[in-house]
Design an enzyme around this catalytic site. Structure first.
Site, short mmCIF file in Angstrom:
data_model
loop_
_atom_site.label_atom_id
_atom_site.label_comp_id
_atom_site.label_asym_id
_atom_site.label_seq_id
_atom_site.Cartn_x
_atom_site.Cartn_y
_atom_site.Cartn_z
N GLU A 146 0.48 -1.21 0.07
CA GLU A 146 -0.23 0.39 0.22
C GLU A 146 0.79 0.74 0.34
O GLU A 146 1.17 2.10 0.85
CB GLU A 146 -0.97 -0.23 0.85
CG GLU A 146 -1.83 -1.07 0.88
CD GLU A 146 -3.32 -1.27 2.26
OE1 GLU A 146 -2.93 0.23 2.84
OE2 GLU A 146 -4.19 -1.92 2.11
N GLU A 297 -6.63 -7.56 -0.60
CA GLU A 297 -6.96 -7.40 1.37
C GLU A 297 -8.69 -6.98 1.11
O GLU A 297 -8.71 -5.90 0.71
CB GLU A 297 -6.10 -6.48 1.70
CG GLU A 297 -4.78 -7.16 2.07
CD GLU A 297 -4.36 -5.81 2.61
OE1 GLU A 297 -5.10 -4.69 3.75
OE2 GLU A 297 -2.89 -5.67 3.02
#
Ligand SMILES: [Zn+2]
Length: 661
Positions: A146, A297
């Site tokens: 991320e 995710e």
């Protein structure tokens, strides 16, 4: 990859002892987990002291998992450099907009542009790739984690120097920069690149050019960092490489995925906001068109940290989330996380197993996803998402322009999601595409909320129109130059000339009492708007109340086989929504869009194409059930029964697969 579907979880074996790991593997098999992602925060376990590498633990774990039929996506651990890197080195750390220097801890605390960081990151990447790159259990790679989720543009001294180099490359001479940015304004004028500041603390707003260019610079640098890691990994491993991203982060996703092998995203949207969940699939599918994307995710039940928690999913929702992702092109559906963390700042986050090893509140739902995956796998593998006829352009560079010029706190993500949601709710199969996407195969193209449109994009869209497409441009599109200034030849520059319109003036229509009429509906107009000269041949929407009464806010211009429709303003409120629905409907009909159904709101149809047949995945997302009209006779693939054309009912969180021959 590519020959099966994955059901996975993020796993942190470095946090647990051997007994727990044994237990985890047994439980993973029970829950149908066939892939885990490991290593992304484990730098200190892999290189406890500077230059002392030990990958044996991870090597053993990967092998053990593989023996048990569980494959691994290996990560580079660069979001969390160890204490030996940070301690006593404030010059290596991330500096925020206010000039605050980050300390060790949390994550993303280091400046990813610091030369020593790049050096250490390259070394740890090389060591991991060398050690585990050829293991049979490693089926993929994830770079970092991320990028820029907690931080955005770093303001450190390293970045300042790199910024000057970047500017030199872009503008060649400081005179060019001064001219492009209009720096005579407020005596900003620079005599050398070295004098150009970073957009740090200032009494009022920075020059738009400075602010936007600094964001583009930062996006380019993080993408270069990603490129570099991928290059190292490829020397030791043939497994495909990805990065887990989001529309939410300060990155240019199109640029990052350009040099990666497959695309993946993270999302934690709750059921109330299921369109924000779905938009990811419709966008990520298009970053790497030839390859399934990964939901890397998502929570099995709820997202949380020490500071907050989201509402848990109702039972049944997780399964339809997975069904929708797979049907819309996902190859994998993975949770964050497998076992609840016993320490750190994300202890409360939803997981599959608790820290004490018992099933969580989401566990039964995970079992349902495992069953779903097995059931639909042969159907998914023998089909591919149908080519959409309607596309919406998504731009992270546009997001940067909007961040600089946000007017009344406009948020790019919610603007785009709201726009998308309308088309979704109208039952139209759609693609959300990056700026550089090939427009072949589409019939209608929407380009909303992109302050600056490149000449290259305009040329491609123009060609699309000439070949018969309908291009709907706006609102808030095209009014800025590439340097984030106002056009001076005409309001929308090249776009205006291409679109065959004349913009008289622009102004903010919110709270101005402006009402526009189009498609037999009158609606209030809002947002920063372009007002077009009224012309009976081109005008489609007329302003009937307010400062620009009698002028036009929607125009049409025929070009080749198609047309360009300019949407100069945003119709707002309930009537505005209705007017926009009518606009979408009108042009979809005109362009002969056929991949569309009358599916009720809260339920979706995801069409897939096989060899000589098609399959509709009909999925109820909102838990209220719904219905859709089948256009022809089909076969229900769950019951293997023939279904006559007509109304098909879908129950609460139900999904059906209907094959048409
Ligand atoms: Zn920096």
């Amino acid at each position: 990859m590519g020959k099966k579907l994955y059901h996975g979880a993020a796993y942190y074996p470095e946090l647990w002892d051997e007994r727990v790991i044994e237990e985890d593997i047994i439980e993973m098999k029970k829950t149908g987990i066939n892939v885990v992602r490991i290593g992304e925060f484990a730098w200190a376990s892999m290189e406890p002291e500077e230059g002392k590498y030990d990958l044996s633990f991870f090597k053993n774990i990967i092998n053990k998992l593989h023996e048990n039929g569980i494959e691994t996506v290996m990560c580079t651990p660069t979001p969390t450099p160890p204490i030996w890197y940070s301690h006593g080195h404030p010059e290596r750390m991330y500096v925020d907009r206010d000039g605050k220097v980050m300390g060790h801890g949390s994550r993303q605390h280091a400046c990813t542009n610091h030369p020593y960081f790049r050096e250490r990151a390259a070394l740890i990447t090389e060591n991991i790739a060398k050690e585990v790159g050829s293991l049979p259990g490693v089926i993929g790679w994830q770079i970092d984690n991320e990028f820029k989720c907690h931080v955005s543009e770093c303001m450190c001294h390293t970045c300042k120097d790199l910024w000057h180099l970047w500017l030199k490359e872009r503008y060649e001479s400081v005179e060019n920069l001064n001219e492009a940015w209009g720096t005579k304004i407020w005596s900003e004028y620079y005599h050398s690149f070295e004098q150009v500041p970073q957009p740090g603390p200032a009494p009022f707003l920075h020059n738009s050019s400075l602010h936007t260019m600094y964001q583009l610079f930062s996006m380019e640098k993080i993408a270069e960092f990603s490129d570099g890691q991928a290059e190292i990994i490829r020397k030791y491993s043939s497994a495909p490489i990805t990065h887990n991203s989001s529309v939410f982060f300060s990155v240019d996703n199109e640029r990052i995925f350009k040099n990666l092998d497959f695309a993946s995203f993270d999302t934690y949207a709750t059921i109330e906001n299921y369109p924000a969940y779905l938009i990811n699939s419709d966008l990520w599918r298009n970053f790497k068109k030839d390859r399934g994307f990964w939901v890397m995710e998502t929570s099995p039940s709820y997202a949380a940290s020490l500071a907050s928690y989201a509402a848990p999913h109702p039972n049944g929702y997780l399964r339809v989330e997975a069904a929708a992702a797979y049907a819309l092109g996902a190859e994998a559906f993975c949770y964050w996380l497998w076992r609840q963390q016993r320490a750190g700042c994300e202890q409360p986050h939803g997981s599959v197993l608790s820290a004490w090893g018992k099933p969580t509140v989401g566990y039964e739902n995970v079992l349902e996803v495992a069953d779903l995956k097995n059931e639909i796998e042969p159907i998914i593998l023998s089909t591919a998402p149908s080519q959409a006829e309607v596309a919406i352009t998504y731009s992270d560079r546009g997001k940067a322009f909007l961040k600089t010029e946000s007017h009344r706190n406009l948020n790019h993500r919610s603007l785009v999601t709201d726009f998308y949601k309308r088309i979704l709710n109208m039952g139209i199969h759609r693609d959300v595409v990056p700026e550089g996407a090939d427009l072949e195969g589409y019939k209608v193209l929407f380009t909303p909320f992109i302050h600056y449109l490149s000449s290259e994009y305009i040329a491609r869209a123009r060609e699309f129109v000439e070949k018969g497409g309908i291009w709907i441009v706006g609102p808030l599109t095209g009014g800025r130059t590439e340097n984030h200034t106002v056009h001076t030849d005409c309001a929308l520059g090249e776009l205006e000339k291409t679109a065959g319109v004349e913009v008289l003036y622009t102004f903010p229509m919110d709270d101005s009492g402006t009402v526009g009429r189009a498609f037999d509906i009158s609606a209030p107009l809002g947002m920063w708007s372009s007002v077009f000269e009224a012309n009976s041949e081109t005008s489609v929407g007329v302003i009937e109340e307010g400062l620009a009464k009698g002028k036009s806010f929607i125009t049409e211009h025929k070009l080749g086989g198609g047309k360009i429709v300019m949407l100069g303003s945003l119709p707002i409120g309930e009537s505005g929504d209705l007017q926009l629905q009518k606009l979408v409907h009108h042009y979809s009909e005109e362009a002969n869009v056929t991949l569309r159904s009358d599916v009720t709101q809260g339920t979706i149809v995801a069409p897939r194409q096989g060899d000589g047949f098609s399959v509709w995945f009909v999925i109820n997302m909102d838990g209220n059930g719904g219905s859709v009209t089948l256009p022809q006779q089909g076969v229900d693939l769950q019951t293997n029964t023939v279904i006559e054309p007509g109304k098909l009912e879908i129950g609460k969180f139900e999904y059906k697969m209907i094959q048409f021959n």
